[in-house]
Design a protein around this motif. Structure first.
Motif, PDB file in Angstrom:
ATOM      1  N   UNK A   1      19.484  -2.892 -21.502  1.00  0.00           N
ATOM      2  CA  UNK A   1      17.696  -2.762 -21.258  1.00  0.00           C
ATOM      3  C   UNK A   1      16.509  -3.670 -21.964  1.00  0.00           C
ATOM      4  N   UNK A   2      17.743  -4.817 -22.648  1.00  0.00           N
ATOM      5  CA  UNK A   2      16.554  -5.396 -23.153  1.00  0.00           C
ATOM      6  C   UNK A   2      16.549  -6.655 -22.227  1.00  0.00           C
ATOM      7  N   UNK A   3      16.759  -7.507 -20.973  1.00  0.00           N
ATOM      8  CA  UNK A   3      17.161  -8.373 -20.058  1.00  0.00           C
ATOM      9  C   UNK A   3      15.820  -8.049 -19.908  1.00  0.00           C
ATOM     10  N   UNK A   4      14.896  -9.654 -19.866  1.00  0.00           N
ATOM     11  CA  UNK A   4      13.897 -10.219 -19.322  1.00  0.00           C
ATOM     12  C   UNK A   4      13.525  -8.913 -17.760  1.00  0.00           C
ATOM     13  N   UNK A   5      14.638  -9.159 -17.135  1.00  0.00           N
ATOM     14  CA  UNK A   5      14.643  -8.970 -16.083  1.00  0.00           C
ATOM     15  C   UNK A   5      14.741  -7.685 -15.750  1.00  0.00           C
ATOM     16  N   UNK A   6      15.149  -7.031 -16.044  1.00  0.00           N
ATOM     17  CA  UNK A   6      14.969  -5.522 -17.019  1.00  0.00           C
ATOM     18  C   UNK A   6      13.494  -5.315 -17.782  1.00  0.00           C
ATOM     19  N   UNK A   7      12.983  -5.192 -18.301  1.00  0.00           N
ATOM     20  CA  UNK A   7      11.633  -5.077 -18.506  1.00  0.00           C
ATOM     21  C   UNK A   7      11.119  -5.466 -17.748  1.00  0.00           C
ATOM     22  N   UNK A   8      10.559  -7.018 -16.901  1.00  0.00           N
ATOM     23  CA  UNK A   8      10.493  -6.787 -16.170  1.00  0.00           C
ATOM     24  C   UNK A   8       9.856  -5.844 -14.238  1.00  0.00           C
ATOM     25  N   UNK A   9      11.195  -5.435 -14.745  1.00  0.00           N
ATOM     26  CA  UNK A   9      11.101  -4.136 -13.610  1.00  0.00           C
ATOM     27  C   UNK A   9      10.351  -3.075 -14.433  1.00  0.00           C
ATOM     28  N   UNK A  10      10.745  -2.796 -15.303  1.00  0.00           N
ATOM     29  CA  UNK A  10       9.987  -2.120 -16.201  1.00  0.00           C
ATOM     30  C   UNK A  10       8.256  -2.203 -15.842  1.00  0.00           C
ATOM     31  N   UNK A  11       8.168  -2.600 -15.595  1.00  0.00           N
ATOM     32  CA  UNK A  11       6.876  -3.135 -16.006  1.00  0.00           C
ATOM     33  C   UNK A  11       6.277  -3.045 -14.611  1.00  0.00           C
ATOM     34  N   UNK A  12       7.179  -3.618 -13.758  1.00  0.00           N
ATOM     35  CA  UNK A  12       6.389  -3.033 -12.359  1.00  0.00           C
ATOM     36  C   UNK A  12       6.559  -1.946 -12.084  1.00  0.00           C
ATOM     37  N   UNK A  13       7.341  -1.371 -12.498  1.00  0.00           N
ATOM     38  CA  UNK A  13       7.010   0.757 -12.410  1.00  0.00           C
ATOM     39  C   UNK A  13       5.622   1.094 -13.190  1.00  0.00           C
TER      40      UNK A  13
ATOM     41  N   UNK B   1       0.539  -1.332  -0.174  1.00  0.00           N
ATOM     42  CA  UNK B   1      -0.526   0.427   0.318  1.00  0.00           C
ATOM     43  C   UNK B   1       0.805   1.141  -0.355  1.00  0.00           C
ATOM     44  N   UNK B   2       2.194   1.485   0.271  1.00  0.00           N
ATOM     45  CA  UNK B   2       3.301   2.032   0.157  1.00  0.00           C
ATOM     46  C   UNK B   2       3.740   2.520  -1.084  1.00  0.00           C
ATOM     47  N   UNK B   3       3.051   2.802  -2.620  1.00  0.00           N
ATOM     48  CA  UNK B   3       3.196   2.055  -3.725  1.00  0.00           C
ATOM     49  C   UNK B   3       4.395   3.934  -4.294  1.00  0.00           C
ATOM     50  N   UNK B   4       3.949   4.844  -3.212  1.00  0.00           N
ATOM     51  CA  UNK B   4       5.229   6.037  -3.630  1.00  0.00           C
ATOM     52  C   UNK B   4       6.687   5.569  -3.521  1.00  0.00           C
ATOM     53  N   UNK B   5       7.059   5.183  -1.936  1.00  0.00           N
ATOM     54  CA  UNK B   5       8.268   4.511  -1.760  1.00  0.00           C
ATOM     55  C   UNK B   5       8.155   3.899  -2.218  1.00  0.00           C
ATOM     56  N   UNK B   6       7.027   2.384  -2.673  1.00  0.00           N
ATOM     57  CA  UNK B   6       7.786   0.807  -3.625  1.00  0.00           C
ATOM     58  C   UNK B   6       8.578   1.900  -4.964  1.00  0.00           C
ATOM     59  N   UNK B   7       8.072   2.560  -5.419  1.00  0.00           N
ATOM     60  CA  UNK B   7       8.522   3.186  -7.192  1.00  0.00           C
ATOM     61  C   UNK B   7       9.614   3.872  -6.624  1.00  0.00           C
ATOM     62  N   UNK B   8      10.461   4.455  -5.368  1.00  0.00           N
ATOM     63  CA  UNK B   8      11.450   4.944  -5.318  1.00  0.00           C
ATOM     64  C   UNK B   8      12.248   3.133  -6.008  1.00  0.00           C
ATOM     65  N   UNK B   9      11.570   2.425  -4.833  1.00  0.00           N
ATOM     66  CA  UNK B   9      13.463   1.191  -5.124  1.00  0.00           C
ATOM     67  C   UNK B   9      12.640   0.385  -6.752  1.00  0.00           C
ATOM     68  N   UNK B  10      11.745   0.629  -7.224  1.00  0.00           N
ATOM     69  CA  UNK B  10      11.768  -0.034  -8.245  1.00  0.00           C
ATOM     70  C   UNK B  10      12.240   0.928  -9.139  1.00  0.00           C
ATOM     71  N   UNK B  11      12.192   2.440  -9.285  1.00  0.00           N
ATOM     72  CA  UNK B  11      13.340   3.116 -10.617  1.00  0.00           C
ATOM     73  C   UNK B  11      14.678   2.433 -10.403  1.00  0.00           C
TER      74      UNK B  11
END
Length: 320
Positions: A170-182, A148-158
């Motif tokens: 930039x095209x590694x699956x983990x990178x793309x997945x993190x982009x999706x999470x953002x 429920x703390x999306x603002x703080x979570x977004x900092x970690x994700x970015x």
């Protein structure tokens, strides 16, 4: 969850996120953690035993049976802690696994300290640009968003996205997945345009890197559908949900908990578009799969039958 009523081993609970009630078997929530000490009594307390438990738990998590996986994960962690010591890398690996198991069953407060401790350990031992450190940074961000703390979570994700682009590409699956999470974090903050832009980019990248018949692609497309669904664009969301469903059926099979969730998404979109017959068909299929794969007492199964009850009421009101 707030318990409203009990009937033997069944609890009638209120689910805050959905603002609804459902009957859920007591064992899936209350006995998961309590089962761990009993499980620790079986088998020799060796590192190999802990590895076997984590492998078993991982299989259960993949099947959507997180409540069964959690006590095994806790047992594995306790064994690693006793056998390897508090500060051993394998102990921290088991600690991260427990955090993931807690997160899978929605116990975010319990998961957070496991993730944070593992992140601090990885950063201290391996440095900020190590893959384990980046992974735990991303996991912690995802957890905070779900908590429920999306603002703080977004900092970690970015931050993790920036590191993944640098370290993995930039095209590694983990990178793309993190982009999706953002993008999903932006959705939690109701920033629909930003969310759609990020997830749409992830969809195109997964189509290029993993192919359109992959779990990665299906998950990103489903996320894109959820953005339009939450924004009230049900006609736009529906084809995304249907694409995700067909892809999951090919990749995971018909009788999988993720496929069931995809059927539920399609049913929800159809319901909002007024196709109550089509919605009931999709929701019924979701319920059938969940009952077979997860069991009648699982909260996701209860969720499906609640949706069917809502549909029955709506169809009765409209004379459908």
């Amino acid at each position: 969850m707030a318990v409203l009523e009990t009937n033997g081993q069944w609890l009638k609970v209120q689910v805050p996120r959905y603002e609804k009630t459902a009957w859920i078997h007591n064992s899936y929530v209350q006995q998961a953690t309590a089962a761990a000490p009993r499980a620790r009594l079986t088998g020799p307390a060796t590192s190999e035993r802990a590895d076997q438990l984590m492998n078993k738990a991982n299989g259960l998590l993949r099947e959507g049976r997180g409540h069964e996986a959690l006590p095994l994960a806790l047992e594995a962690y306790e064994i690693k802690r006793r056998v390897r010591g508090e500060n051993h890398s394998e102990t921290y690996g088991a600690m991260s696994f427990v955090g993931g198991a807690y997160m899978d069953v929605g116990q975010y407060e319990q998961a957070l300290p496991f993730y944070l401790k593992t992140y601090e350990y990885a950063k201290r031992e391996y440095g900020a640009e190590h893959l384990m450190t980046i992974s735990m940074l991303c996991n912690t961000g995802t957890l905070l968003v779900q908590k429920g703390d999306a603002q703080e979570g977004l900092k970690y994700l970015e931050e993790s996205l920036q590191l993944r682009r640098k370290v993995e590409g930039p095209k590694a699956p983990n990178t793309i997945r993190t982009l999706q999470y953002c993008g999903e974090a932006q959705l939690k903050l109701r920033r629909y345009d930003q969310a759609r832009k990020l997830v749409a980019e992830a969809v195109e990248l997964f189509a290029e890197v993993s192919g359109r018949e992959s779990w990665n692609y299906a998950t990103a497309v489903s996320s894109l559908g959820s953005i339009d669904f939450e924004a009230g664009n049900f006609e736009v969301a529906l084809p995304h949900y249907r694409t995700a469903l067909e892809t999951y059926r090919k990749v995971l099979g018909e009788e999988h908990s993720t496929t069931a969730s995809a059927y539920q998404n399609v049913g929800a979109a159809l319901h909002h578009l007024g196709d109550l017959v089509g919605a009931r068909r999709s929701q019924q299929r979701a319920a059938e799969i969940r009952q077979k794969v997860l069991g009648y007492g699982h909260e996701h199964t209860a969720d499906s039958y609640y949706n069917l009850a809502l549909l029955a009421h709506a169809m009765n009101d409209t004379g459908t």
